[in-house]
Design a protein around this motif. Structure first.
Motif, short mmCIF file in Angstrom:
data_model
loop_
_atom_site.label_atom_id
_atom_site.label_comp_id
_atom_site.label_asym_id
_atom_site.label_seq_id
_atom_site.Cartn_x
_atom_site.Cartn_y
_atom_site.Cartn_z
N ILE A 36 29.69 52.95 54.91
CA ILE A 36 29.89 53.74 53.69
C ILE A 36 29.82 52.83 52.48
O ILE A 36 29.14 53.14 51.50
CB ILE A 36 31.24 54.51 53.75
N ALA A 37 30.46 51.68 52.55
CA ALA A 37 30.44 50.72 51.43
C ALA A 37 29.01 50.25 51.16
O ALA A 37 28.57 50.23 50.00
CB ALA A 37 31.35 49.54 51.73
N ARG A 38 28.28 49.87 52.23
CA ARG A 38 26.89 49.40 52.05
C ARG A 38 26.01 50.48 51.42
O ARG A 38 25.27 50.22 50.47
CB ARG A 38 26.29 48.98 53.40
N THR A 39 26.10 51.69 51.95
CA THR A 39 25.25 52.78 51.46
C THR A 39 25.61 53.14 50.02
O THR A 39 24.73 53.46 49.21
CB THR A 39 25.37 54.01 52.37
N ALA A 40 26.89 53.09 49.68
CA ALA A 40 27.34 53.39 48.32
C ALA A 40 27.11 52.22 47.37
O ALA A 40 27.35 52.34 46.16
CB ALA A 40 28.82 53.78 48.32
N ASN A 41 26.66 51.09 47.93
CA ASN A 41 26.39 49.89 47.14
C ASN A 41 27.63 49.37 46.44
O ASN A 41 27.61 49.02 45.26
CB ASN A 41 25.26 50.14 46.15
N VAL A 42 28.75 49.37 47.19
CA VAL A 42 30.01 48.80 46.71
C VAL A 42 30.57 47.92 47.82
O VAL A 42 30.12 47.98 48.96
CB VAL A 42 31.05 49.89 46.34
N GLY A 43 31.55 47.13 47.49
CA GLY A 43 32.18 46.28 48.48
C GLY A 43 33.20 47.06 49.32
O GLY A 43 33.69 48.12 48.90
N SER A 44 33.50 46.54 50.48
CA SER A 44 34.50 47.16 51.36
C SER A 44 35.85 47.28 50.65
O SER A 44 36.57 48.25 50.84
CB SER A 44 34.68 46.34 52.64
N ALA A 45 36.18 46.28 49.83
CA ALA A 45 37.46 46.31 49.11
C ALA A 45 37.50 47.49 48.13
O ALA A 45 38.55 48.10 47.94
CB ALA A 45 37.68 44.99 48.37
N THR A 46 36.36 47.82 47.55
CA THR A 46 36.31 48.96 46.63
C THR A 46 36.56 50.26 47.39
O THR A 46 37.31 51.13 46.92
CB THR A 46 34.94 49.01 45.91
N VAL A 47 35.96 50.39 48.56
CA VAL A 47 36.20 51.59 49.38
C VAL A 47 37.68 51.68 49.72
O VAL A 47 38.30 52.73 49.57
CB VAL A 47 35.35 51.57 50.67
N ARG A 48 38.27 50.56 50.14
CA ARG A 48 39.68 50.56 50.54
C ARG A 48 40.63 50.77 49.35
O ARG A 48 41.72 51.28 49.52
CB ARG A 48 40.00 49.29 51.30
N ARG A 49 40.20 50.36 48.17
CA ARG A 49 41.03 50.59 46.99
C ARG A 49 41.11 52.09 46.70
O ARG A 49 42.16 52.61 46.36
CB ARG A 49 40.44 49.82 45.79
N HIS A 50 40.00 52.78 46.85
CA HIS A 50 39.99 54.23 46.61
C HIS A 50 40.57 55.00 47.79
O HIS A 50 41.21 56.03 47.61
CB HIS A 50 38.57 54.72 46.34
N PHE A 51 40.32 54.51 49.00
CA PHE A 51 40.76 55.18 50.23
C PHE A 51 41.42 54.14 51.12
O PHE A 51 40.76 53.52 51.96
CB PHE A 51 39.57 55.82 50.94
N PRO A 52 42.73 53.91 50.93
CA PRO A 52 43.41 52.82 51.64
C PRO A 52 43.45 53.01 53.16
O PRO A 52 43.63 52.04 53.90
CB PRO A 52 44.81 52.81 51.05
N THR A 53 43.27 54.24 53.63
CA THR A 53 43.26 54.49 55.08
C THR A 53 42.11 55.42 55.42
O THR A 53 41.58 56.14 54.55
CB THR A 53 44.57 55.17 55.54
N ARG A 54 41.71 55.40 56.67
CA ARG A 54 40.68 56.32 57.15
C ARG A 54 41.13 57.76 56.93
O ARG A 54 40.36 58.62 56.55
CB ARG A 54 40.39 56.07 58.63
N ARG A 55 42.41 58.01 57.14
CA ARG A 55 42.97 59.36 56.95
C ARG A 55 42.78 59.81 55.50
O ARG A 55 42.40 60.94 55.25
CB ARG A 55 44.45 59.36 57.31
N ALA A 56 43.02 58.93 54.53
CA ALA A 56 42.84 59.27 53.12
C ALA A 56 41.38 59.64 52.85
O ALA A 56 41.10 60.59 52.11
CB ALA A 56 43.28 58.12 52.23
N LEU A 57 40.45 58.91 53.46
CA LEU A 57 39.04 59.21 53.30
C LEU A 57 38.69 60.57 53.91
O LEU A 57 38.03 61.39 53.28
CB LEU A 57 38.19 58.11 53.94
#
Length: 186
Positions: A36-57
């Motif tokens: 998801i991070a690669r396809t969205a062209n953001v870092g993994s940390a950015t994904v986790r900042r917005h969605f700290p858990t898989r459940r939140a996503l």
């Protein structure tokens, strides 16, 4: 945080969510956060900042679908046949869970964080409660049944059938069996 950073963060969130919706649709609740991070062209940390858990996503991805199911419960509430209205809504929850990969997982109990308030489950339970209460008042459903139990039943059925050759038909059959019980028709 400056306005530019906030706008950038909002764009990142929207882009991550759009990619996550597609990944979850294709791969279910096990969708790769790294992909998801690669396809969205953001870092993994950015994904986790917005969605700290898989459940939140999963909850964010499922929010629109949950809103549709909640609106449908409101539409069905107050009809003449309360049992039929409840079962129609539950059928639609089953269908949505089968077709919207990841929705069943978003509705399931999270044993890794039992203190987490599941916004998807809470919304569904609140929406379905008037339907169930009416069916109970009409004597069409046993008074001890809860919406949470019905959703748990649906989640179990959907998760158990997701790899079946025809998951929708199998989930529907099992749900009908659960509703009818094991007794033969008289």
């Amino acid at each position: 945080m400056s306005d530019g950073q906030r706008a950038d963060a909002r764009r990142n969130y929207a882009r991550i969510l759009a990619v996550a919706e597609e990944e979850v649709a294709n791969h279910g609740s096990g969708a790769s956060l790294e992909q998801i991070a690669r396809t969205a062209n953001v870092g993994s940390a950015t994904v986790r900042r917005h969605f700290p858990t898989r459940r939140a996503l999963l909850e964010a991805v499922s929010a629109k679908r949950i809103a549709v199911l909640c609106a449908r419960a409101v539409e069905l509430t107050g009809g003449e046949d309360s049992r039929k209205a409840l079962l129609t809504w539950l059928d639609e929850v089953v269908t949505y869970c089968v077709t919207a990969r990841g929705l069943a997982a978003a509705l399931s109990y999270d044993e890794t964080d039992p203190t987490h308030e599941n916004s998807c489950s809470a919304a569904i339970e609140e929406a379905g409660d008037p339907l169930l209460r009416q069916a109970v008042r009409d004597g069409a459903v046993a008074p001890e049944v809860t919406v949470a139990e019905l959703i748990t039943l649906i989640v179990g059925i959907v998760l158990a059938t997701e790899h079946h050759p025809d998951p929708a038909a199998q989930a529907d059959r099992l749900f009908r069996l659960a509703v009818a019980g094991l007794s033969p028709r008289t």
